[in-house]
Scaffold this motif. Structure first.
Motif, mmCIF file in Angstrom:
data_model
loop_
_atom_site.group_PDB
_atom_site.id
_atom_site.type_symbol
_atom_site.label_atom_id
_atom_site.label_comp_id
_atom_site.label_asym_id
_atom_site.label_seq_id
_atom_site.Cartn_x
_atom_site.Cartn_y
_atom_site.Cartn_z
ATOM 1 N N PRO A 1 -36.070 88.944 -31.088
ATOM 2 C CA PRO A 1 -37.209 88.138 -30.614
ATOM 3 C C PRO A 1 -36.902 87.433 -29.293
ATOM 4 C CG PRO A 1 -36.674 87.624 -32.902
ATOM 5 C CD PRO A 1 -35.613 88.542 -32.422
ATOM 6 N N GLN A 2 -35.622 87.079 -29.073
ATOM 7 C CA GLN A 2 -35.229 86.461 -27.787
ATOM 8 C C GLN A 2 -34.471 87.452 -26.926
ATOM 9 O OE1 GLN A 2 -34.682 83.992 -30.490
ATOM 10 N NE2 GLN A 2 -36.652 83.200 -29.777
ATOM 11 N N ARG A 3 -34.520 87.220 -25.608
ATOM 12 C CA ARG A 3 -33.721 88.052 -24.708
ATOM 13 C C ARG A 3 -32.233 87.844 -24.979
ATOM 14 N NH1 ARG A 3 -36.302 89.255 -18.838
ATOM 15 N NH2 ARG A 3 -38.441 89.566 -19.564
ATOM 16 N N VAL A 4 -31.420 88.782 -24.553
ATOM 17 C CA VAL A 4 -29.982 88.722 -24.781
ATOM 18 C C VAL A 4 -29.309 88.188 -23.506
ATOM 19 C CG1 VAL A 4 -27.938 90.180 -25.228
ATOM 20 C CG2 VAL A 4 -30.119 90.675 -26.364
ATOM 21 N N VAL B 1 -32.136 101.325 -19.650
ATOM 22 C CA VAL B 1 -32.498 100.454 -20.765
ATOM 23 C C VAL B 1 -33.949 100.008 -20.599
ATOM 24 C CG1 VAL B 1 -31.599 98.354 -19.623
ATOM 25 C CG2 VAL B 1 -31.832 98.409 -22.112
ATOM 26 N N PHE B 2 -34.708 100.027 -21.702
ATOM 27 C CA PHE B 2 -36.114 99.641 -21.602
ATOM 28 C C PHE B 2 -36.472 98.386 -22.379
ATOM 29 C CE2 PHE B 2 -36.258 104.280 -20.737
ATOM 30 C CZ PHE B 2 -36.612 104.164 -19.397
ATOM 31 N N ALA B 3 -35.681 98.048 -23.407
ATOM 32 C CA ALA B 3 -36.043 96.859 -24.202
ATOM 33 C C ALA B 3 -34.891 96.441 -25.103
ATOM 34 C CB ALA B 3 -37.263 97.180 -25.071
ATOM 35 N N THR C 1 -23.703 99.734 -26.113
ATOM 36 C CA THR C 1 -24.566 100.174 -24.998
ATOM 37 C C THR C 1 -24.361 99.365 -23.707
ATOM 38 O OG1 THR C 1 -26.427 98.740 -25.674
ATOM 39 C CG2 THR C 1 -26.368 100.951 -26.611
ATOM 40 N N THR C 2 -23.912 98.093 -23.826
ATOM 41 C CA THR C 2 -23.869 97.215 -22.644
ATOM 42 C C THR C 2 -23.104 97.836 -21.473
ATOM 43 O OG1 THR C 2 -23.988 95.330 -24.115
ATOM 44 C CG2 THR C 2 -23.338 94.859 -21.856
ATOM 45 N N LEU D 1 -27.884 90.489 -21.002
ATOM 46 C CA LEU D 1 -28.829 91.480 -20.435
ATOM 47 C C LEU D 1 -30.153 90.765 -20.160
ATOM 48 C CD1 LEU D 1 -28.234 94.422 -22.992
ATOM 49 C CD2 LEU D 1 -27.467 94.391 -20.624
ATOM 50 N N LYS D 2 -30.075 89.663 -19.410
ATOM 51 C CA LYS D 2 -31.251 88.782 -19.363
ATOM 52 C C LYS D 2 -32.458 89.360 -18.618
ATOM 53 C CE LYS D 2 -29.110 85.640 -15.940
ATOM 54 N NZ LYS D 2 -28.264 86.707 -15.490
#
Ligand code: ASP
Length: 325
Positions: A225-228, A219-221, A208-209, A231-232
Motif C-alpha cells: 500500500p505504501q511506496r518502498v 519495473v512498473f509497480a 529484484t532491486t 524504490l521511491k
C-alpha cells in the motif's frame, strides 16, 4: 537390596539429567537451515543473511540447504521428518500459510506439525518485465499485456509460490489471464527473464532491486500500500488504480515438532540478536526490506501471524478456485 522401582526411578532421573545437560550445551555442532527454493532467489538471500548473523551468537555455523520444489512444499515436509534436536531448522515465507489451500495432498499441517521460532521480516513485491519489454510505463504495460494476453508469458517460482499468488491476484484485479511459466524458485525464473525468454513476473525486492537499479529489468509497480523507500520513484498498484492485488511476503523460522524448549529458547534468542545486528539492518535495507520488530521475533507472534494469514488467504484462494496439484 534396592527395589526395582527405586532403580528405575533413579535411572529415569539420571537420563533426564543427562538429556538436560546435552541440551544445556546446545549447540555443539553445525545447524542446517532448510530453504524451500533455489539458491540465489529471495528466500535464499534472506536465509543466508540470517544464517550468518544467527551463527555468531550460537557459536556455530548454520549451513543453508536448498530444497527447491513447486511452491516450496518439500522443505517443510522434510522438516517434519527431521530429528527434533535443534540441529535442523527451516526458513519459509508466506507459502507456509497459502499451501494448505493450494495443495489437496499437502503432507504437513502448518498449525500443528512444527515448533515456531519467530518472524523475520516482510518484503514488498515488484511487477517487473524483461529489459526490452515494449512499454515505458505501467499504462503502456497494461495496454500491451491486455492486447497480447494469449502470448504474453508470466514467470513464477512454482505453483504455490509468492510469485504465483501475486500473479493470481494481479490477473484477477485486471481481469486478464496470461500464460504462466512455473519454475522451482525465483532464481531460475529471473535468469530467463534477464535472458528475455519470458515477459514479466512479480517478485520480492530482495531479488529484484539490484536488477531494477542496474536497468536489466523494467519495473512498473510495487505491491504494497505504501511506496518502498529504496524504490521511491516506483508507484504502488493502488496509485495506478489496480485494487485487490496488494501482497507482501513475510518470512518465519520453524523447527521440528518436539524440539526441546532449551534449544528453541536459544534459537529464538539468536534470531532476536541477529535482527538487532547492524550488518543485517544494512543488508536488508539494500534489499528493500527491514528486520521485524524483535517483539514479533517470537514463537507466539509467528503462530498468531501464521493463523491470521491463513484466515486471510484461504478464502481468497478458494474463491479463485486454483489448485497446484
Ligand atoms: N520467494 C519466491 C516466491 O515465492 C521463491 C524464491 O525464493 O525463490 O516467489
Amino acid at each position: 537390596m534396592l527395589s526395582k522401582s527405586l532403580i528405575r526411578g533413579a535411572a529415569a532421573t539420571l537420563f533426564a539429567l543427562a538429556a538436560s545437560l546435552v541440551h544445556a550445551q546446545y549447540p555443539t555442532k553445525s545447524i542446517t537451515m532448510l530453504v524451500p527454493f533455489a539458491a540465489g532467489g529471495p528466500t535464499d538471500i534472506v536465509a543466508r543473511v540470517m544464517a550468518q548473523a544467527m551463527g555468531k551468537p550460537l557459536g556455530q555455523t548454520i549451513i543453508v540447504e536448498n530444497r527447491p520444489s513447486n511452491g516450496g512444499i518439500l522443505a517443510p515436509e522434510q522438516l517434519t521428518k527431521s530429528s527434533p534436536d535443534g540441529y535442523t531448522i527451516l526458513i519459509h515465507h508466506i507459502g507456509m500459510s497459502t499451501a494448505p489451500f493450494l495443495y489437496r495432498t499437502l503432507r504437513y499441517k502448518p498449525q500443528e506439525d512444527f515448533e515456531y521460532i519467530g518472524l523475520i521480516n516482510e518484503v514488498p513485491m515488484t511487477i517487473i518485465a524483461r529489459g526490452n519489454f515494449p512499454a515505458a510505463n505501467f499504462k503502456e504495460f497494461l495496454t500491451y499485456i491486455k492486447a497480447n494476453n494469449a502470448k504474453v508469458t508470466y514467470a513464477n517460482a512454482g505453483l504455490g509460490a509468492a510469485s504465483h499468488l501475486c500473479g493470481m491476484l494481479f490477473m484477477s484485479a485486471i481481469q486478464t489471464d496470461f500464460l504462466t511459466v512455473p519454475y522451482k524458485g525465483t532464481a531460475p525464473a529471473m535468469n530467463d527473464l534477464l535472458g528475455g525468454q519470458v515477459d514479466f513476473m512479480c517478485d520480492q525486492t530482495t531479488s529484484t532491486t539490484s536488477h531494477i537499479k542496474s536497468g536489466k529489468v523494467k519495473v512498473f509497480a510495487v505491491t504494497t500500500p505504501q511506496r518502498v523507500a529504496s524504490l521511491k520513484d516506483v508507484p504502488t498498484l493502488e496509485e495506478l488504480g489496480v485494487k485487490g492485488a496488494d501482497v507482501s511476503v513475510w518470512h518465519g523460522m520453524y523447527a521440528p515438532k518436539g524440539t526441546p524448549k532449551s534449544a528453541l529458547d536459544k534459537l529464538v534468542s539468536a534470531l532476536q540478536v541477529a535482527l538487532k545486528d547492524p550488518v543485517v539492518a544494512t543488508r536488508f535495507a539494500e534489499l528493500g526490506t527491514e528486520p521485524i520488530d524483535v517483539k514479533r521475533a517470537t514463537p507466539e507472534a509467528l503462530r498468531t501471524f501464521l493463523k491470521s494469514e491463513m484466515d486471510k488467504w484461504g478464502p481468497l484462494i478458494k474463491k479463485a478456485g486454483q489448485y497446484a496439484d
